[in-house]
Write an enzyme that holds these catalytic residues in place. Structure first.
Site, short mmCIF file in Angstrom:
data_model
loop_
_atom_site.label_atom_id
_atom_site.label_comp_id
_atom_site.label_asym_id
_atom_site.label_seq_id
_atom_site.Cartn_x
_atom_site.Cartn_y
_atom_site.Cartn_z
N GLU A 98 0.83 -1.21 0.00
CA GLU A 98 0.00 0.00 0.00
C GLU A 98 0.86 1.26 0.00
O GLU A 98 1.75 1.42 0.85
CB GLU A 98 -0.93 -0.01 1.23
N ASP B 208 3.94 -13.92 11.56
CA ASP B 208 2.62 -14.34 11.12
C ASP B 208 1.65 -13.15 11.21
O ASP B 208 1.18 -12.81 12.30
CB ASP B 208 2.18 -15.51 12.03
N LYS C 81 -7.51 -0.49 11.36
CA LYS C 81 -6.89 -0.97 10.11
C LYS C 81 -5.66 -0.11 9.80
O LYS C 81 -4.62 -0.63 9.38
CB LYS C 81 -7.91 -0.91 8.96
P1 NAD Z 1 8.97 -22.90 16.04
O1 NAD Z 1 8.38 -24.14 16.64
O2 NAD Z 1 9.46 -23.00 14.65
O3 NAD Z 1 10.15 -22.35 16.96
C1 NAD Z 1 10.03 -22.22 18.34
C2 NAD Z 1 11.02 -23.12 19.05
O4 NAD Z 1 12.34 -22.65 18.81
C3 NAD Z 1 10.86 -23.10 20.54
O5 NAD Z 1 9.84 -23.99 20.93
C4 NAD Z 1 12.25 -23.49 21.03
O6 NAD Z 1 12.38 -24.88 21.12
C5 NAD Z 1 13.16 -23.00 19.91
N1 NAD Z 1 13.96 -21.79 20.26
C6 NAD Z 1 15.22 -21.56 19.85
N2 NAD Z 1 15.66 -20.37 20.29
C7 NAD Z 1 14.65 -19.82 21.00
C8 NAD Z 1 14.49 -18.58 21.71
N3 NAD Z 1 15.46 -17.67 21.79
N4 NAD Z 1 13.30 -18.34 22.31
C9 NAD Z 1 12.30 -19.24 22.24
N5 NAD Z 1 12.41 -20.42 21.60
C10 NAD Z 1 13.57 -20.72 20.96
O7 NAD Z 1 7.97 -21.68 16.04
P2 NAD Z 1 6.87 -21.17 17.05
O8 NAD Z 1 7.27 -19.79 17.46
O9 NAD Z 1 6.57 -22.15 18.13
O10 NAD Z 1 5.60 -21.08 16.06
C11 NAD Z 1 5.47 -20.06 15.11
C12 NAD Z 1 4.85 -20.59 13.85
O11 NAD Z 1 3.62 -21.26 14.13
C13 NAD Z 1 4.51 -19.50 12.87
O12 NAD Z 1 4.99 -19.88 11.60
C14 NAD Z 1 2.98 -19.49 12.85
O13 NAD Z 1 2.52 -19.07 11.58
C15 NAD Z 1 2.66 -20.91 13.12
N6 NAD Z 1 1.33 -21.24 13.66
C16 NAD Z 1 0.45 -20.28 14.08
C17 NAD Z 1 -0.78 -20.62 14.60
C18 NAD Z 1 -1.73 -19.54 15.07
O14 NAD Z 1 -1.35 -18.38 15.15
N7 NAD Z 1 -2.98 -19.84 15.42
C19 NAD Z 1 -1.13 -21.97 14.71
C20 NAD Z 1 -0.19 -22.94 14.31
C21 NAD Z 1 1.04 -22.56 13.79
#
Ligand code: NAD
Length: 422
Positions: A83, A277, A261
């Site tokens: 945008e 996300d 928005k």
């Molecule tokens: P992820 O599982 O890829 O990474 C998180 C993991 O990284 C942690 O569990 C930990 O084991 C590790 N880690 C390494 N360094 C870390 C640090 N400094 N701090 C914390 N953890 C660290 O990702 P996530 O953050 O658990 O999930 C994010 C993804 O899930 C996004 O892609 C999102 O789109 C997706 N998602 C979203 C939804 C929703 O919003 N409703 C539902 C399902 C999945």
């Protein structure tokens, strides 16, 4: 040495010159610059791993908002958005509050909530008590799911058990409150919820059903505030005009939707630029805006004792520095380097500040000249391109439409025909 984000005339430079400035401002290496410069920085094998049935990539413009001071630091803000006017509005707004120190931010915490639904219970209150008795055991089960998170100081923090009335009767909803540190945490907490759920059925005699995080991340609320001096923004009348616009948004959901928005124009652009996300952030923001039972503004404006305008914002900000696409997308990594952030907390404060900046810019325009004047000048160029203008023709067609105060594709087409005939 801290450099100023006040890059006057940045918008007049070419791509190479802009990148040179960003490179020296943020001390970036050549690989980072390459990731920024190459707008198709995603190799197909990565695309193919990120999504199903991949056929290619879709490039969104990435720009830099200048002039931002956040928590005493001059920060260049990478924003990914299709945008026009959004990036310019943030830079303009930020320029107008530099003299008062820019934006100040905080984050309530980095805790996410995972929900486990338990159904088929005739005795929900007893079930609730039984779950609460097991808090220590629940903490152990959750923490065993993610040793990396525990090592980093995160993990299970608290337990809530709610009983909600639904059309299908009362349900028990268990909330696992988990500190996910620098991760957004969806995968982390979903794994915990799925692992724990069979135990909850066993303990309560009910049946576990849904197991998923809540995007209403109200234990991860980012806040930002700034003050705009009345004389800088055009005087007391403008302050009053912005106040009336903000009060309108807080009182009326039809207006609040558009007001919020505008905030998300800023927040989502930072979210996307850092590989986070956008849907999670949007869902959280709008659910938070409706938390009182009525959909309201995410920002607040007040007049200070000196007659200046104080703006503040508060919204859930489940942003991560690791996980999701953030770690694997080269441009997202480059954007994090530009921001110079080392924690999700810093990143969240920045996104909230950008949301507030965007909001002030929109309110000021709406309360004075209207949104179209600034917006249409840039939009005119898109209309010119859609009409078939190329190269130098784009600016010429856009200028003639702006002069005629009519920005429409049919007008652009006829200007283009006459230009080419001439
Ligand atoms: P992820 O599982 O890829 O990474 C998180 C993991 O990284 C942690 O569990 C930990 O084991 C590790 N880690 C390494 N360094 C870390 C640090 N400094 N701090 C914390 N953890 C660290 O990702 P996530 O953050 O658990 O999930 C994010 C993804 O899930 C996004 O892609 C999102 O789109 C997706 N998602 C979203 C939804 C929703 O919003 N409703 C539902 C399902 C999945």
């Amino acid at each position: 040495m801290q450099r100023s984000s006040r890059l006057s005339g940045f918008y007049q430079l070419g791509q190479e010159e802009r990148l040179d400035l960003v490179k020296s401002h943020c001390e970036l290496d050549d690989a980072t610059i390459k990731a920024l410069k190459d707008s198709s920085a995603l190799p197909f094998d990565l695309v193919n791993r990120l999504v199903e049935n991949a056929i290619g990539g879709f490039t969104v413009p990435l720009g830099i908002a200048t002039n931002m001071i956040i928590d005493g630091q001059d920060i260049l803000i990478p924003m990914a958005t299709e945008e026009s006017s959004v990036i310019a509005a943030v830079g303009n707004t930020a320029k107008q509050c530099r003299e008062t120190g820019g934006f100040f931010t905080s984050l309530s915490g980095t805790e996410m909530i995972a929900q486990v639904q338990i159904i088929n219970l005739s005795d929900p209150w007893s079930a609730r008590a039984k779950v609460l008795e097991r808090k220590t055991e629940i903490a152990e089960i959750c923490n065993a799911c993610d040793p990396v998170l525990i090592k980093l100081g995160g993990g299970f923090r608290d337990l809530e058990v709610r009983i909600i009335d639904t059309r299908s009767g009362p349900m028990v909803v268990v909330h696992l409150i988990v500190d996910t540190r620098d991760a957004m945490g969806a995968n982390a907490v979903n794994t915990m919820a799925e692992t724990l759920a069979p135990k909850l059925s066993e303990w309560t005699g009910g049946k576990h059903h849904l197991r998923i995080l809540s995007n209403l991340a109200d234990r991860r609320v980012a806040r930002a505030r700034a003050v705009w001096q009345a004389e800088t923004i055009g005087g007391a009348e403008i302050v009053q005009g912005i106040m009336a616009a903000a009060d309108f948004a807080d009182a009326d959901p039809y207006r609040a939707a558009t007001h919020n928005k505008g905030i998300m124009n800023g927040v989502s652009a930072v979210t996307l630029a850092t590989g986070n996300d956008t849907r999670a952030i949007e869902a959280g923001a709008h659910a938070f805006a409706a938390r009182t039972g009525r959909y309201r503004s995410l920002s607040h404006y007040e007049v200070t004792p000196e007659g200046n305008l104080a703006g503040s914002i508060e919204l859930p900000m489940a942003l991560g520095m690791v996980g999701g696409a953030t770690k694997v997308h080269p441009t997202a990594q480059a954007c994090l380097k530009i921001l110079g952030v080392t924690s999700a907390a810093q990143l969240s404060g920045i996104a909230a500040a950008v949301g507030l900046a965007q909001n002030f810019g929109a309110l000021k325009a709406l309360a004075t000249v209207g949104i179209q004047q600034g917006h249409m000048a840039l939009h005119a160029q898109n209309v010119a391109i859609a009409a078939g203008a190329v190269g130098d023709e784009i600016a010429l067609v856009a200028q003639r439409m702006a002069d005629a105060k009519t920005i429409r594709q049919d007008v652009a087409e006829s200007i283009l025909v006459s230009l080419r005939q001439a």
